[in-house]
Motif scaffolding. Structure first.
Motif, mmCIF file in Angstrom:
data_model
loop_
_atom_site.group_PDB
_atom_site.id
_atom_site.type_symbol
_atom_site.label_atom_id
_atom_site.label_comp_id
_atom_site.label_asym_id
_atom_site.label_seq_id
_atom_site.Cartn_x
_atom_site.Cartn_y
_atom_site.Cartn_z
ATOM 1 N N GLY A 116 16.111 -11.669 15.978
ATOM 2 C CA GLY A 116 14.697 -11.769 16.292
ATOM 3 C C GLY A 116 13.941 -10.465 16.307
ATOM 4 N N GLN A 117 14.615 -9.326 16.127
ATOM 5 C CA GLN A 117 13.941 -8.031 16.158
ATOM 6 C C GLN A 117 13.255 -7.734 14.820
ATOM 7 O OE1 GLN A 117 17.492 -5.744 17.711
ATOM 8 N NE2 GLN A 117 15.897 -4.766 18.940
ATOM 9 N N ILE A 118 12.246 -6.848 14.881
ATOM 10 C CA ILE A 118 11.521 -6.381 13.700
ATOM 11 C C ILE A 118 11.877 -4.909 13.486
ATOM 12 C CG2 ILE A 118 9.275 -6.092 12.618
ATOM 13 C CD1 ILE A 118 10.028 -8.987 13.143
ATOM 14 N N ALA A 119 12.277 -4.560 12.253
ATOM 15 C CA ALA A 119 12.666 -3.185 11.926
ATOM 16 C C ALA A 119 11.760 -2.656 10.820
ATOM 17 C CB ALA A 119 14.127 -3.128 11.493
ATOM 18 N N TYR A 120 11.504 -1.350 10.870
ATOM 19 C CA TYR A 120 10.606 -0.686 9.914
ATOM 20 C C TYR A 120 11.323 0.511 9.312
ATOM 21 C CZ TYR A 120 6.813 2.491 8.493
ATOM 22 O OH TYR A 120 6.023 3.362 7.806
ATOM 23 N N TRP A 121 11.361 0.598 7.973
ATOM 24 C CA TRP A 121 12.042 1.683 7.268
ATOM 25 C C TRP A 121 11.059 2.507 6.458
ATOM 26 C CZ3 TRP A 121 14.758 -2.816 8.046
ATOM 27 C CH2 TRP A 121 16.066 -2.692 8.531
ATOM 28 N N ASN B 186 6.662 -1.548 20.123
ATOM 29 C CA ASN B 186 7.100 -1.868 21.486
ATOM 30 C C ASN B 186 6.797 -3.316 21.850
ATOM 31 O OD1 ASN B 186 7.911 0.772 21.734
ATOM 32 N ND2 ASN B 186 5.984 1.439 22.646
ATOM 33 N N GLU B 187 5.627 -3.805 21.434
ATOM 34 C CA GLU B 187 5.236 -5.175 21.710
ATOM 35 C C GLU B 187 4.294 -5.654 20.618
ATOM 36 O OE1 GLU B 187 3.240 -5.353 25.385
ATOM 37 O OE2 GLU B 187 1.649 -3.944 24.851
ATOM 38 N N VAL C 62 13.072 3.484 11.144
ATOM 39 C CA VAL C 62 12.211 4.443 11.839
ATOM 40 C C VAL C 62 11.746 3.857 13.169
ATOM 41 C CG1 VAL C 62 10.080 5.779 11.666
ATOM 42 C CG2 VAL C 62 11.480 5.388 9.630
ATOM 43 N N GLU C 63 11.382 2.576 13.163
ATOM 44 C CA GLU C 63 10.938 1.888 14.372
ATOM 45 C C GLU C 63 11.685 0.563 14.496
ATOM 46 O OE1 GLU C 63 8.803 2.604 16.789
ATOM 47 O OE2 GLU C 63 8.123 4.552 16.052
ATOM 48 N N LEU C 64 11.914 0.145 15.744
ATOM 49 C CA LEU C 64 12.618 -1.113 16.007
ATOM 50 C C LEU C 64 12.000 -1.758 17.244
ATOM 51 C CD1 LEU C 64 15.041 -2.895 15.089
ATOM 52 C CD2 LEU C 64 16.411 -1.671 16.784
ATOM 53 N N SER C 65 11.661 -3.036 17.127
ATOM 54 C CA SER C 65 11.051 -3.722 18.269
ATOM 55 C C SER C 65 12.095 -3.984 19.347
ATOM 56 C CB SER C 65 10.419 -5.041 17.808
ATOM 57 O OG SER C 65 11.418 -5.927 17.346
ATOM 58 N N SER C 66 11.616 -4.093 20.580
ATOM 59 C CA SER C 66 12.523 -4.365 21.692
ATOM 60 C C SER C 66 12.922 -5.842 21.687
ATOM 61 C CB SER C 66 11.857 -4.010 23.019
ATOM 62 O OG SER C 66 10.701 -4.798 23.215
ATOM 63 N N LYS D 256 0.812 -1.219 0.000
ATOM 64 C CA LYS D 256 0.000 0.000 0.000
ATOM 65 C C LYS D 256 0.843 1.267 0.000
ATOM 66 C CE LYS D 256 -4.393 -1.489 1.960
ATOM 67 N NZ LYS D 256 -5.425 -1.199 2.985
ATOM 68 N N ASP D 257 2.067 1.200 0.462
ATOM 69 C CA ASP D 257 2.954 2.368 0.520
ATOM 70 C C ASP D 257 4.337 1.913 0.070
ATOM 71 O OD1 ASP D 257 4.311 4.681 0.971
ATOM 72 O OD2 ASP D 257 3.956 4.768 3.126
ATOM 73 N N SER D 258 4.706 2.291 -1.149
ATOM 74 C CA SER D 258 5.952 1.786 -1.731
ATOM 75 C C SER D 258 7.201 2.381 -1.091
ATOM 76 C CB SER D 258 5.969 2.088 -3.239
ATOM 77 O OG SER D 258 5.853 3.484 -3.474
ATOM 78 N N HIS D 259 7.060 3.346 -0.197
ATOM 79 C CA HIS D 259 8.222 3.939 0.465
ATOM 80 C C HIS D 259 8.602 3.213 1.751
ATOM 81 C CE1 HIS D 259 8.277 7.360 -2.259
ATOM 82 N NE2 HIS D 259 6.967 7.495 -2.077
ATOM 83 N N THR D 260 7.779 2.293 2.205
ATOM 84 C CA THR D 260 8.020 1.656 3.499
ATOM 85 C C THR D 260 8.338 0.178 3.319
ATOM 86 O OG1 THR D 260 5.655 1.234 3.790
ATOM 87 C CG2 THR D 260 6.527 3.277 4.690
ATOM 88 N N LEU D 261 9.231 -0.317 4.179
ATOM 89 C CA LEU D 261 9.597 -1.726 4.212
ATOM 90 C C LEU D 261 9.627 -2.187 5.660
ATOM 91 C CD1 LEU D 261 11.895 -0.237 2.079
ATOM 92 C CD2 LEU D 261 12.211 -2.646 1.537
ATOM 93 N N VAL D 262 9.443 -3.488 5.847
ATOM 94 C CA VAL D 262 9.584 -4.096 7.160
ATOM 95 C C VAL D 262 10.505 -5.307 7.012
ATOM 96 C CG1 VAL D 262 7.554 -5.600 6.920
ATOM 97 C CG2 VAL D 262 8.315 -4.920 9.192
ATOM 98 N N GLY D 263 11.369 -5.502 8.008
ATOM 99 C CA GLY D 263 12.358 -6.575 7.922
ATOM 100 C C GLY D 263 12.486 -7.318 9.235
ATOM 101 N N GLY D 264 12.861 -8.609 9.127
ATOM 102 C CA GLY D 264 13.117 -9.438 10.295
ATOM 103 C C GLY D 264 14.600 -9.713 10.422
ATOM 104 N N SER D 265 15.139 -9.554 11.628
ATOM 105 C CA SER D 265 16.581 -9.617 11.843
ATOM 106 C C SER D 265 17.013 -10.984 12.359
ATOM 107 C CB SER D 265 17.009 -8.539 12.839
ATOM 108 O OG SER D 265 16.634 -7.264 12.393
ATOM 109 N N TYR D 266 18.333 -11.178 12.352
ATOM 110 C CA TYR D 266 18.916 -12.431 12.818
ATOM 111 C C TYR D 266 18.726 -12.614 14.315
ATOM 112 C CZ TYR D 266 22.343 -16.222 13.138
ATOM 113 O OH TYR D 266 22.947 -17.431 13.350
#
Length: 594
Positions: free
Chosen positions: A239-244, A298-299, A253-257, A227-237
């Protein structure tokens, strides 16, 4: 306020005039001419010429009148009725019709209009404007070119220590950009000097990435927001989730704890179909599926433990390694596990135990790829061990179609978005296979050696023409598929639907037969138990016969061992008697000799 400037000077020099005096000329430097340089001098005649290299141009301006448009509409309602008659009232309309039909002018008007209408009707019947003149002629099929694919470009990891391309994602709008996640998944192969970056490539420029994504831990998976071609979400080694947001740079922009994230690497993350367009869910080998809202990482918003016993026990959970979500089925999703089991889930179930609907068991190793057919969502494709399998939701016991066992391990697969019968697979030997199950099922339609190292990831562009493959040494190869494999064929949907239906019926018949055999075996076992219960007291059961046979066997062994020991003792006694006799004989011979 006036501007004032102060000059500071000695009083003796203030107002002193300048004194000039004549002095003779002095020669400072005398450069003598060099005759050798004079011989090299060439005198050139000067000539001036003017050139005009521009075209003559003129500029005109036209101011056209603005065209004013107006939108209007017509609402057609049933007309011809007097104002005092309501057309929706059946009784009023019938009463008015009877009244009009009795009028003489009505009959005369019908007779006058009848001839005109008859002429128009005959004219319409004489010529059929919708007639197809070439309906009976068969279409001449164009000569089909052999299946082929060509390499367009290769995007290589710019770092010295190469990492595996673990996931690929196409830009949802133009398809001119390709996001690649880089990480090293080999056990204890990661070094401190290894880069953490992942990249977004422009497919027209393979020399350098367009944007660098800088996560806190290497990315194992990532996905563009449809829906928004400027944003991505990724899963890290870790276990964290990152949002660009690519408009805001390389940093997330956001990173899970860490405390609220997965405990193992996140192998798959997918955007959900939601009104806000900010929801996603992820799967990891820690046995959990977590739902997220990228506006607040956050959760997790929801959590599901993949316990096949439906008790929510994390110790018995199956590790998830692949995910599948179809937008047309917003409540359903599927998870592929490390144990070769595919779990079908329902997110909107009332209790956690009801969220796990059923399981499909058919692979000897991890299910690395899982995807529904975009044209027939009830059928889905899985890849694990050395085969690719096509399943139907209605058949739990077995797949309806499968490939033969390959020589190399299969690592990823996906359906073609434009042809329902075509899917792609990649293998550990660096080969890309293109399968057309309508053409043949035993062998791939096209096999292409992409590179010498293993291929780990695969993604097809939405138009079906471009395929990206990620290798173990960090190279993402872009290939263009021939039009025959990327263009919808005539009657392909109906033919594939008939094939899936036929194979599903066949598997249902086999499943019913297996169920019947199991019921017969169960009834036979129950019958044998009843017979055992009805035996006479003096008759022994099979278990008792086995126990008695074991006792007889061990008693025979013990008697044989006892007999051997007695024989050995007797032989030893005879040997001792012989030795004593020999000693006596020797003693007697010695006495006689003396």
């Amino acid at each position: 306020m006036e501007i004032v400037h102060f000059y500071t000077k000695l009083r003796g020099e203030f107002g002193r005039q300048c004194l000039f005096s004549d002095r003779p000329a002095e020669l400072l430097v005398d450069v003598l001419p060099d005759p050798d340089l004079g011989l090299q001098f060439i005198q050139k005649a000067t000539r001036d010429q003017a050139l005009q290299a521009c075209r003559d141009m003129s500029e005109h301006q036209v101011n056209s009148e603005r065209f004013e448009s107006d939108s209007s509409g017509i609402n057609h309602v049933e007309g011809g009725w007097p104002k005092d008659i309501n057309p929706e009232e059946m009784e009023q309309t019938i009463r008015f019709r009877k009244k009009v039909e009795k009028d003489e002018s009505y009959i005369n008007s019908i007779l006058e209009l009848g001839s005109v209408m008859e002429h128009c009707i005959r004219q319409n019947n004489a010529v059929d404007i919708y007639q197809e003149y070439f309906e009976d002629e068969e279409e001449v099929e164009q000569s089909q070119e052999p299946p082929s694919a060509k390499t367009i470009s290769v995007f290589r990891d710019p770092n010295e220590l190469k990492r595996t391309v673990t996931c690929l994602s196409w830009h949802p709008d133009s398809g001119r950009k390709l996001a690649a996640a880089y990480s090293c998944l080999e056990f204890q192969k990661t070094s401190k000097d290894m880069s953490l970056d992942s990249y977004i490539w422009d497919i027209e420029n393979p020399n350098r990435p367009e944007l660098t994504l800088k996560p806190a831990s290497p990315l194992v998976c990532l996905d563009y927001n449809p829906k928004d071609s400027h944003t991505l979400v990724g899963g890290s080694y870790n276990g964290q989730i990152a949002y660009w947001d690519t408009r805001r740079g390389s940093q997330p922009v956001e990173l899970s704890s860490v405390e609220q994230s997965h405990r193992d690497p996140v192998y798959k993350i997918i955007w959900l179909q939601s009104k806000t367009g900010t929801e996603a869910f992820s799967a990891s080998t820690d046995g959990q599926v977590l739902w997220w809202d990228v506006r607040k990482l956050n959760e997790p918003t929801e959590r599901l433990v993949l316990d096949p016993g439906r008790e929510g026990n994390l110790d018995r959970a199956l590790g998830a390694i692949s995910l599948e979500f179809e937008a047309t089925m917003p409540t359903k999703f599927m998870v592929g596990t490390e144990q070769g089991v595919v779990i079908s889930c329902n997110r909107k179930a009332k209790t956690p135990s009801e969220k796990i609907v059923c399981t499909y068991d058919g692979h000897h190793g991890p299910v690395y790829a899982l995807q529904r057919n975009p044209f027939f969502p009830k059928n889905f494709l899985t890849v694990g061990d050395w085969t690719a399998r096509i399943w139907s939701e209605d058949i739990k016991e077995s797949a309806i179609m499968w490939t033969k066992y390959q020589m190399s391990y299969l690592t990823d697969a996906c359906w073609s978005p434009v042809r329902p019968s075509v899917f792609f697979t990649v293998k550990m030997d660096g080969v890309l296979d293109v399968w057309d199950i309508l053409f043949k099922q035993n062998d791939p339609t096209l096999s292409l050696k992409v590179c010498d190292e293993a291929l780990y990831s695969l993604r097809v562009q939405d138009n079906g023409r471009l395929v990206a493959c990620g290798s173990q040494q960090g190279a993402a190869t872009l290939l263009e598929i021939c039009p025959g494999l990327s263009t919808l064929q005539k009657n392909e949907k109906s033919l594939l639907a008939a094939m899936f239906e036929r194979e599903t019926k066949r598997e249902k018949i086999l499943e019913a037969r297996q169920r019947e055999i199991r019921l017969k075996e169960r009834s036979r076992s129950e019958q044998s138990r009843e017979e055992e219960g009805g035996r006479e007291e003096g008759e022994e059961s099979p278990d008792q016969l086995i126990v008695r046979a074991e006792k007889d066997f061990y008693s025979v062994v013990e008697t044989e061992l006892r007999r051997r020991r007695e024989r050995e003792e007797q032989e030893n006694q005879e040997k001792d008697v012989c030795e004593e006799k020999e000693m006596k004989d020797e003693a007697e011979t010695s006495e006689t000799s003396q």
